[in-house]
Design a protein around this motif. Structure first.
Motif, PDB file in Angstrom:
ATOM      1  N   ILE A   6      15.627 -10.843 -20.730  1.00  0.00           N
ATOM      2  CA  ILE A   6      16.732  -9.891 -20.763  1.00  0.00           C
ATOM      3  C   ILE A   6      18.033 -10.678 -20.751  1.00  0.00           C
ATOM      4  N   ILE A   7      18.882 -10.384 -21.729  1.00  0.00           N
ATOM      5  CA  ILE A   7      20.200 -11.011 -21.818  1.00  0.00           C
ATOM      6  C   ILE A   7      21.216  -9.951 -21.418  1.00  0.00           C
ATOM      7  N   SER A   8      21.978 -10.220 -20.359  1.00  0.00           N
ATOM      8  CA  SER A   8      23.003  -9.268 -19.944  1.00  0.00           C
ATOM      9  C   SER A   8      24.372  -9.908 -20.099  1.00  0.00           C
ATOM     10  N   PHE A   9      25.372  -9.042 -20.205  1.00  0.00           N
ATOM     11  CA  PHE A   9      26.745  -9.474 -20.488  1.00  0.00           C
ATOM     12  C   PHE A   9      27.686  -8.923 -19.415  1.00  0.00           C
ATOM     13  N   PRO A  10      27.637  -9.466 -18.181  1.00  0.00           N
ATOM     14  CA  PRO A  10      28.492  -8.946 -17.109  1.00  0.00           C
ATOM     15  C   PRO A  10      29.968  -9.060 -17.463  1.00  0.00           C
ATOM     16  N   GLY A  11      30.728  -8.077 -16.998  1.00  0.00           N
ATOM     17  CA  GLY A  11      32.159  -8.075 -17.277  1.00  0.00           C
ATOM     18  C   GLY A  11      32.507  -7.551 -18.652  1.00  0.00           C
ATOM     19  N   SER A  12      31.511  -7.029 -19.374  1.00  0.00           N
ATOM     20  CA  SER A  12      31.765  -6.461 -20.697  1.00  0.00           C
ATOM     21  C   SER A  12      31.160  -5.058 -20.752  1.00  0.00           C
ATOM     22  N   ASP A  13      31.413  -4.361 -21.836  1.00  0.00           N
ATOM     23  CA  ASP A  13      30.850  -3.021 -22.022  1.00  0.00           C
ATOM     24  C   ASP A  13      29.526  -3.053 -22.765  1.00  0.00           C
ATOM     25  N   PHE A  14      28.982  -4.237 -23.033  1.00  0.00           N
ATOM     26  CA  PHE A  14      27.750  -4.347 -23.808  1.00  0.00           C
ATOM     27  C   PHE A  14      26.525  -4.182 -22.915  1.00  0.00           C
ATOM     28  N   ALA A  15      25.561  -3.407 -23.397  1.00  0.00           N
ATOM     29  CA  ALA A  15      24.314  -3.173 -22.664  1.00  0.00           C
ATOM     30  C   ALA A  15      23.423  -4.407 -22.763  1.00  0.00           C
ATOM     31  N   PRO A  16      22.561  -4.614 -21.768  1.00  0.00           N
ATOM     32  CA  PRO A  16      21.612  -5.737 -21.846  1.00  0.00           C
ATOM     33  C   PRO A  16      20.694  -5.607 -23.063  1.00  0.00           C
ATOM     34  N   LEU A  29      22.034 -11.572 -31.742  1.00  0.00           N
ATOM     35  CA  LEU A  29      23.294 -11.091 -31.183  1.00  0.00           C
ATOM     36  C   LEU A  29      24.275 -10.835 -32.316  1.00  0.00           C
ATOM     37  N   THR A  30      24.862  -9.652 -32.300  1.00  0.00           N
ATOM     38  CA  THR A  30      25.832  -9.275 -33.334  1.00  0.00           C
ATOM     39  C   THR A  30      27.105  -8.794 -32.667  1.00  0.00           C
ATOM     40  N   ILE A  31      28.133  -8.591 -33.455  1.00  0.00           N
ATOM     41  CA  ILE A  31      29.394  -8.077 -32.925  1.00  0.00           C
ATOM     42  C   ILE A  31      29.216  -6.659 -32.381  1.00  0.00           C
ATOM     43  N   GLN A  32      28.174  -5.964 -32.830  1.00  0.00           N
ATOM     44  CA  GLN A  32      27.908  -4.608 -32.343  1.00  0.00           C
ATOM     45  C   GLN A  32      27.185  -4.605 -30.994  1.00  0.00           C
ATOM     46  N   ASN A  33      26.400  -5.646 -30.678  1.00  0.00           N
ATOM     47  CA  ASN A  33      25.607  -5.590 -29.454  1.00  0.00           C
ATOM     48  C   ASN A  33      25.947  -6.663 -28.419  1.00  0.00           C
ATOM     49  N   SER A  34      26.950  -7.511 -28.685  1.00  0.00           N
ATOM     50  CA  SER A  34      27.301  -8.549 -27.709  1.00  0.00           C
ATOM     51  C   SER A  34      28.737  -9.025 -27.920  1.00  0.00           C
ATOM     52  N   PRO A  35      29.305  -9.664 -26.889  1.00  0.00           N
ATOM     53  CA  PRO A  35      30.650 -10.232 -27.036  1.00  0.00           C
ATOM     54  C   PRO A  35      30.639 -11.607 -27.700  1.00  0.00           C
ATOM     55  N   VAL A  36      29.458 -12.108 -28.054  1.00  0.00           N
ATOM     56  CA  VAL A  36      29.321 -13.455 -28.606  1.00  0.00           C
ATOM     57  C   VAL A  36      29.523 -13.444 -30.116  1.00  0.00           C
ATOM     58  N   LEU A  37      30.398 -14.316 -30.592  1.00  0.00           N
ATOM     59  CA  LEU A  37      30.632 -14.457 -32.028  1.00  0.00           C
ATOM     60  C   LEU A  37      29.957 -15.733 -32.510  1.00  0.00           C
ATOM     61  N   PHE A  38      29.556 -15.738 -33.762  1.00  0.00           N
ATOM     62  CA  PHE A  38      28.910 -16.914 -34.337  1.00  0.00           C
ATOM     63  C   PHE A  38      29.643 -17.331 -35.598  1.00  0.00           C
ATOM     64  N   GLY A  39      29.727 -18.640 -35.815  1.00  0.00           N
ATOM     65  CA  GLY A  39      30.305 -19.181 -37.031  1.00  0.00           C
ATOM     66  C   GLY A  39      29.221 -19.883 -37.817  1.00  0.00           C
ATOM     67  N   CYS A  40      29.094 -21.178 -37.575  1.00  0.00           N
ATOM     68  CA  CYS A  40      28.167 -22.002 -38.362  1.00  0.00           C
ATOM     69  C   CYS A  40      26.697 -21.757 -38.019  1.00  0.00           C
TER      70      CYS A  40
END
Length: 96
Positions: A6-16, A29-40
């Motif tokens: 289970i990956i949780s994102f405390p301090g954000s509005d994203f559900a685990p 992880l996408t912009i719709q389901n997490s605060p994490v952005l990816f580049g390369c």
């Protein structure tokens, strides 16, 4: 032992999110389901720099060199695209 993590994102509005262990976070992880952005997605750009709290394997040498440059004061800093999930974790975006 469960093969789910289970990956949780405390301090954000994203559900685990629940993934199978050893899944590549950059594929799920996408912009719709997490605060994490990816580049390369290969560990050389630093876009996915996060703080990870939980049991994970230590970074490999190439990732550690990037972490030493990008986040020298964050002992739990990782590049999300390089993390091998083996247990439940909390992920927080590190703002640069």
């Amino acid at each position: 032992m469960s093969n789910l993590c289970i990956i949780s994102f405390p301090g954000s509005d994203f559900a685990p999110i629940t993934l199978e262990c050893h899944q590549n976070l950059s594929e799920y992880l996408t912009i719709q389901n997490s605060p994490v952005l990816f580049g390369c997605r290969t560990g050389i750009c630093g876009t996915c720099l996060v703080e990870v709290i939980g049991e994970i394997s230590p970074p490999k040498l190439d990732e550690q060199e990037m972490l030493d440059t990008l986040a020298p004061y964050y002992p739990h800093a990782r590049l999300a695209c390089q993390v091998d999930l083996t247990a439940n974790v909390e992920i927080r975006k590190i703002e640069q």
